[in-house]
Design a protein around this motif. Sequence first.
Motif, mmCIF file in Angstrom:
data_model
loop_
_atom_site.group_PDB
_atom_site.id
_atom_site.type_symbol
_atom_site.label_atom_id
_atom_site.label_comp_id
_atom_site.label_asym_id
_atom_site.label_seq_id
_atom_site.Cartn_x
_atom_site.Cartn_y
_atom_site.Cartn_z
ATOM 1 N N ASN A 53 0.821 -1.200 0.000
ATOM 2 C CA ASN A 53 0.000 0.000 0.000
ATOM 3 C C ASN A 53 0.861 1.259 0.000
ATOM 4 O OD1 ASN A 53 -2.597 -1.390 0.301
ATOM 5 N ND2 ASN A 53 -1.876 -1.896 2.359
ATOM 6 N N LEU A 54 0.231 2.337 -0.367
ATOM 7 C CA LEU A 54 0.863 3.648 -0.245
ATOM 8 C C LEU A 54 -0.136 4.606 0.383
ATOM 9 C CD1 LEU A 54 -0.371 5.570 -2.750
ATOM 10 C CD2 LEU A 54 1.119 4.112 -4.086
ATOM 11 N N GLU A 55 0.380 5.648 0.997
ATOM 12 C CA GLU A 55 -0.456 6.621 1.700
ATOM 13 C C GLU A 55 -0.551 7.898 0.884
ATOM 14 O OE1 GLU A 55 -0.814 8.532 6.190
ATOM 15 O OE2 GLU A 55 1.159 8.187 5.311
ATOM 16 N N SER B 44 -14.767 20.919 10.927
ATOM 17 C CA SER B 44 -14.444 19.819 10.024
ATOM 18 C C SER B 44 -15.256 19.954 8.748
ATOM 19 C CB SER B 44 -14.736 18.464 10.686
ATOM 20 O OG SER B 44 -16.123 18.330 10.935
ATOM 21 N N THR B 45 -14.836 19.207 7.742
ATOM 22 C CA THR B 45 -15.570 19.155 6.481
ATOM 23 C C THR B 45 -15.355 17.790 5.844
ATOM 24 O OG1 THR B 45 -15.977 20.340 4.400
ATOM 25 C CG2 THR B 45 -13.687 20.028 5.029
ATOM 26 N N PRO B 46 -16.360 17.219 5.183
ATOM 27 C CA PRO B 46 -16.190 15.908 4.545
ATOM 28 C C PRO B 46 -15.304 16.001 3.300
ATOM 29 C CG PRO B 46 -18.380 16.776 4.126
ATOM 30 C CD PRO B 46 -17.739 17.709 5.098
ATOM 31 N N VAL B 47 -14.480 14.961 3.097
ATOM 32 C CA VAL B 47 -13.570 14.888 1.955
ATOM 33 C C VAL B 47 -13.793 13.551 1.258
ATOM 34 C CG1 VAL B 47 -11.178 15.010 1.166
ATOM 35 C CG2 VAL B 47 -11.881 16.282 3.209
ATOM 36 N N SER B 48 -13.989 13.602 -0.069
ATOM 37 C CA SER B 48 -14.260 12.387 -0.839
ATOM 38 C C SER B 48 -13.118 12.109 -1.809
ATOM 39 C CB SER B 48 -15.568 12.521 -1.619
ATOM 40 O OG SER B 48 -16.653 12.801 -0.755
ATOM 41 N N LEU B 49 -12.824 10.835 -2.005
ATOM 42 C CA LEU B 49 -11.792 10.394 -2.942
ATOM 43 C C LEU B 49 -12.444 9.543 -4.020
ATOM 44 C CD1 LEU B 49 -8.855 9.966 -3.879
ATOM 45 C CD2 LEU B 49 -8.720 8.046 -2.261
ATOM 46 N N PHE B 50 -12.212 9.914 -5.282
ATOM 47 C CA PHE B 50 -12.776 9.205 -6.424
ATOM 48 C C PHE B 50 -11.657 8.594 -7.262
ATOM 49 C CE2 PHE B 50 -15.944 12.298 -5.244
ATOM 50 C CZ PHE B 50 -17.169 11.680 -5.491
ATOM 51 N N ASN B 51 -11.959 7.439 -7.837
ATOM 52 C CA ASN B 51 -11.121 6.857 -8.888
ATOM 53 C C ASN B 51 -11.965 6.874 -10.152
ATOM 54 O OD1 ASN B 51 -9.331 5.520 -10.513
ATOM 55 N ND2 ASN B 51 -9.470 3.565 -9.454
ATOM 56 N N GLY B 52 -11.688 7.848 -11.037
ATOM 57 C CA GLY B 52 -12.604 8.092 -12.140
ATOM 58 C C GLY B 52 -13.898 8.652 -11.596
ATOM 59 N N GLU B 53 -15.020 8.010 -11.882
ATOM 60 C CA GLU B 53 -16.315 8.441 -11.358
ATOM 61 C C GLU B 53 -16.741 7.641 -10.131
ATOM 62 O OE1 GLU B 53 -17.913 11.055 -12.491
ATOM 63 O OE2 GLU B 53 -16.321 11.366 -13.963
ATOM 64 N N LYS B 54 -15.894 6.719 -9.704
ATOM 65 C CA LYS B 54 -16.248 5.823 -8.603
ATOM 66 C C LYS B 54 -15.727 6.370 -7.274
ATOM 67 C CE LYS B 54 -15.581 1.061 -6.990
ATOM 68 N NZ LYS B 54 -14.902 -0.238 -7.270
ATOM 69 N N LEU B 55 -16.620 6.509 -6.302
ATOM 70 C CA LEU B 55 -16.220 6.925 -4.958
ATOM 71 C C LEU B 55 -15.565 5.745 -4.246
ATOM 72 C CD1 LEU B 55 -16.297 9.027 -2.632
ATOM 73 C CD2 LEU B 55 -18.536 8.082 -2.016
ATOM 74 N N ILE B 56 -14.289 5.904 -3.860
ATOM 75 C CA ILE B 56 -13.579 4.791 -3.229
ATOM 76 C C ILE B 56 -13.271 5.040 -1.753
ATOM 77 C CG2 ILE B 56 -12.565 4.001 -5.398
ATOM 78 C CD1 ILE B 56 -9.981 5.401 -4.638
ATOM 79 N N ALA C 287 -5.670 21.537 7.757
ATOM 80 C CA ALA C 287 -6.101 20.155 8.007
ATOM 81 C C ALA C 287 -5.402 19.224 7.029
ATOM 82 C CB ALA C 287 -7.616 20.026 7.879
ATOM 83 N N GLU C 288 -5.180 17.988 7.474
ATOM 84 C CA GLU C 288 -4.620 16.945 6.618
ATOM 85 C C GLU C 288 -5.487 15.696 6.740
ATOM 86 O OE1 GLU C 288 -0.555 15.996 7.205
ATOM 87 O OE2 GLU C 288 0.209 17.909 6.418
ATOM 88 N N VAL C 289 -5.730 15.045 5.603
ATOM 89 C CA VAL C 289 -6.434 13.768 5.606
ATOM 90 C C VAL C 289 -5.591 12.789 4.805
ATOM 91 C CG1 VAL C 289 -8.729 14.753 5.853
ATOM 92 C CG2 VAL C 289 -7.787 14.425 3.569
ATOM 93 N N SER C 290 -5.651 11.534 5.169
ATOM 94 C CA SER C 290 -4.859 10.507 4.474
ATOM 95 C C SER C 290 -5.767 9.378 4.005
ATOM 96 C CB SER C 290 -3.762 9.964 5.390
ATOM 97 O OG SER C 290 -4.322 9.339 6.520
ATOM 98 N N PHE C 291 -5.390 8.816 2.872
ATOM 99 C CA PHE C 291 -6.092 7.675 2.296
ATOM 100 C C PHE C 291 -5.064 6.588 1.989
ATOM 101 C CE2 PHE C 291 -8.387 11.508 1.054
ATOM 102 C CZ PHE C 291 -9.690 11.212 1.423
ATOM 103 N N THR C 292 -5.470 5.339 2.147
ATOM 104 C CA THR C 292 -4.607 4.205 1.818
ATOM 105 C C THR C 292 -5.017 3.634 0.474
ATOM 106 O OG1 THR C 292 -4.321 3.683 4.159
ATOM 107 C CG2 THR C 292 -3.792 1.948 2.561
#
Length: 639
Positions: free
Chosen positions: A230-232, A245-257, A270-275
């Motif tokens: 994995n990578l961060e 706070s505020t919501p943050v979304s991560l997409f791959n193309g049109e797909k919410l992942i 603020a910082e947010v991290s995704f794996t």
Amino acid sequence: MQFKHPELLWALFLLLIPIFIHLFQLRRFQKTPFTNVKFLKKVVSESRRSNSLKKWLLLFTRMLLLAALIVAFAQPFIAEKNALQEKETVIYLDDSFSMQAKTNNSTLLEEAVQNLIQSIPEDQTFSLLTNEKVFKNVTLKNIRNDLLQLSPTSKQLKLNEIYLKANTFFEAEKKSIKNLIVISDFQQSMALSKVDSTQTLEKHLVSLAVDELENISIDSVYLGAMDGNNLELIAVLSSSVDTESTPVSLFNGEKLIAKTAATFNKNKQAEVSFTLPKNEVIQGKIEISDSGLSYDNQLFFNIDSKEKIKVLVIGNADSNYLKRIFTTDEFEFISVTLNALNYSDLNKQNLIILNELERIPNALATSLKSFTTNGGNLVITPGVKIDMNSYNSFLSNYNATSFVQRVNYERKITDISFSHPLYRNVFEKNVTNFQSPKVNQYFRLKTRNPNVLSYQDKDPFLVGSNGVFIFSASLSSENSNFKNSPLIVPTFYNMGVNSLKLPELYYTIGNNQKVDIATQLPKDHILKMTKEGYEFIPQQKLFANKISLSFYENPVKDGIYSIYDQDNFYKNLSFNYSRSESDLSYMDISNLNASTKNESITALFQQMQNDDTINALWKWFIILAVLFMLIEVLIQKYL
């Protein structure tokens, strides 16, 4: 009072005519005594005096009537100071992203456009410019639809650029009042970058503002720690106001992942991290929902399979230290002796290192010259004992470099050129107390190349530019402890990384940046960039082992672009707008040099129209003439 036709005032001399006629009509009467007519004499005397008064009144009335008519035909008027002087008007309308700020259920840009349409007179000729568009010598009718279709752009002119550009719209030889109207929110980033020299312009500043400055932006994204699978991915956010706070979304193309919440600290950061899976191709987009500026609510990035940079080491000396630097996950590392070298493989490499060769054969020198000419990078580390003539014959091709003499004295490597591209972003600050490596002997260099590393006496240890780097001493353990220095890793690693500009997570639109594609195109083929029907051809330069792409004017829209050669796909590149306008700090226009400073477009144009007001008075003189005509009738009837 002024007159439109002052030459007609000569007609006032006609007033002498009724005066002369009246004087000629006056008669002298003789007194004739007559008996028994005492009362008759009194009546006749009174009648004569009444008749004389009537004639004088009629004379003055007719003169005033004629004078009023003459003055009316001369068309008198009263005008403001500059009302009669010719004027030129140029309007700058800021359409940068900061004008997306909301006010009264619309954006600043939309409100400015509506106010302009309502305020500019329909028949007025003017010029209008935005950060990208130009409308010269037009009327409101010509550009109404263009104004209504304006959308925010990533470009933002500084004030001095606005003044200089607007100055070209005015006719220099015409003696007119040159009005420049600047309509903007006057972000701090627009501040003058140099002294304003356009002093002949009448500048009118209109500062637009919103009641509440609220904005949350996604500032940047970078890769953090990695493990085997994995990578961060880390996203950095900032807010202009205190936000929990505020919501943050991560997409791959049109797909919410993935989805998470960003919690802001006291510094409004603020910082947010995704794996993410390490070896997965991702066309990523990070998105937030924010009522402020909309352009910075998303950030595009992409993670493609990396091309390996090809590194070839030529020489008999130990190259294990290089193999440890150029690891297999990023580099394709090959080490060969000079005798085993296949010359046809040279142009397939990205970086070639001559590892302490005793001499450089002519055939190798010719091939290496062709290699560097075609965009390849070269590093030369001499041996302790070398054939200086063969080296100098080859090095003379690179900024007239040559080895002058051997110096058999120990020298410490003390000076680092922190501004050199090789060490860009390597050091957080200029380091002065590091443990200096040393050499036992070296060759004094004569060169026009800039120093990268230097000895304590300022003689160069490493010089280089344009992808060619030359050491002045052997790096063998017997001659130097440079291999054990922390400097060796960033030095050689960046030499390798810079030999092929691999794509980054994303690029910023408007910055001059380059990307290398390790491929060879057929003749007459070119690479194209496409995104959802939008296509452009980037600047490109072909080399033997790669194609170098340059981006400056294009693209103009953010998003993920695909690189194609006809039907052949190569890779994706992500582009985002600069976040400079997300900083909601503004100038105080009271400190700026301007003729007027306003907060309303409507009020400014109303004031300018008032300054151009001309009050025509001829109607009042016509009324006077009619009035004197009525007075004459009354005198004739009742006196």
